[in-house]
Design an enzyme around this catalytic site. Sequence first.
Site, PDB file in Angstrom:
ATOM      1  N   ASP A  99       0.830  -1.203   0.000  1.00 42.22           N
ATOM      2  CA  ASP A  99       0.000   0.000   0.000  1.00 42.22           C
ATOM      3  C   ASP A  99       0.861   1.248   0.000  1.00 42.22           C
ATOM      4  O   ASP A  99       2.039   1.216   0.369  1.00 42.22           O
ATOM      5  CB  ASP A  99      -0.920   0.004   1.221  1.00 42.22           C
ATOM      6  CG  ASP A  99      -0.154   0.028   2.534  1.00 42.22           C
ATOM      7  OD1 ASP A  99       0.663  -0.883   2.757  1.00 42.22           O
ATOM      8  OD2 ASP A  99      -0.354   0.968   3.336  1.00 42.22           O
ATOM      9  N   GLU A 193      -0.042  -0.944   5.704  1.00 44.43           N
ATOM     10  CA  GLU A 193       0.955  -0.479   6.670  1.00 44.43           C
ATOM     11  C   GLU A 193       0.820   1.011   6.926  1.00 44.43           C
ATOM     12  O   GLU A 193       1.017   1.476   8.051  1.00 44.43           O
ATOM     13  CB  GLU A 193       2.365  -0.797   6.153  1.00 44.43           C
ATOM     14  CG  GLU A 193       3.495  -0.556   7.165  1.00 44.43           C
ATOM     15  CD  GLU A 193       4.104   0.841   7.088  1.00 44.43           C
ATOM     16  OE1 GLU A 193       4.979   1.149   7.921  1.00 44.43           O
ATOM     17  OE2 GLU A 193       3.701   1.639   6.207  1.00 44.43           O
TER      18      GLU A 193
END
Length: 429
Positions: A99, A193
């Site tokens: 991400d 994250e």
Amino acid sequence: MPLDFHLPTIRHDRLLERFLRYVQIETTADPRSVSYPSTATQFDLGKVLSDEIRAMGLDDVELDAHGLVWATVPATAVDRESGTVGADLATIALVAHMDTSPDAPGAGVRPQVVKNYNGDPIELPNGQVIDPVDVEGGMSHLVGKTLITTDGTTLLGGDDKAGVAIIMELAETLMENPSIPHGRVRLLMTCDEEIGKGTDKIDLAKLNADVAYTLDGGAARIIDVETFSADAAVVTFTGRNIHPSIGKGRMVNAVRAAAQLVHRLPVDVQAPESTEAREGFLHPHTIEGDVSTAKVHLILRSFESEELHRFGIQIQTLAQQVAADFPGIQVDVAIDRQYRNMGEGLAKMPSAVDVPLRAAEALGRPFEQQIIRGGTDGSQLTEKGLPTPNLSSGQYNIHSTREFACLDDMAEAVEHLVVTLREWARQPS
């Protein structure tokens, strides 16, 4: 100790192609989402990675229901120096997140490759400028290297697709060079994250590693051995709304209370704008709501758990004082634990740091041990019992439309991982 084996040549061209391919897949995390991963586009990159890994011939390749990508580089047969069977060597996990940050646009990334960088400011296609004076550590050490930027309208996504590309290139390099002694290498690409949920779906028993490394650090030749400890706070003010024409004596404005809380927070101390090194902070990053209900979202950061606890008390006390100054206002303070300083956990397994430092020395590239004013998946993994320092991956100006990455730093990171795995093969079991 110098190298005692042939270090394979890292394919810069292939590494660059990988990275350019990955950053053009939009994977922005969404902090408001209740799904996991928070955005379905993270599956898009996971599918690409799992297909590429299968083509390399790795074992245990899986794109799971949560969007995580798992795989194993099998151990080499024998470490000839020690006579140790590869399967008996330590299992090392390498972790990166797919991400990207929601702090800047992440869709429609158009990477620009700057070869043989000359040290001058870099003008981006939309007119923005990457100025060396605005880059932590400057850019003089990058002269002559290959840099990757965007067109200035989006972030690049080097945080952490640089780490993803490094791990993928390492895996293919190991499969092409089976003579390099190493134990099992577990690959794990995570989701979310950037919104603090990168380890939520990691099954440590399934990962089955002795030590791990996140490839999620800036610049080159750095190992992060301490991180902030972190909590998140949400202060909710509840007021009473009514039409403003008849508001006298009746309206209780939650927006005013929320604004007053932010106004009373320290600025000259205990703020990101005024702290550095080991100094912690209280940071209001979002304010939202209306007259009826308004919320202030904050992050609390410190290297010391006791100070972090005091920050929580400070927010609660300040919120109560503000509520007392606005008759009729109700206030609630919710503090959630996020992660803790990885230094505490790494102290229990010094080899987690010593081995990559030894590898750097063998390469003639001494590493600097750093503390970072942030956290990584490694912070949470270490707290859960898996020692996980963070290694450089060539990221610069992260979370910004002026973000860039350095291909040469990324290639160095692949080489360092090769030698680190070889050094772990020397470790007594």
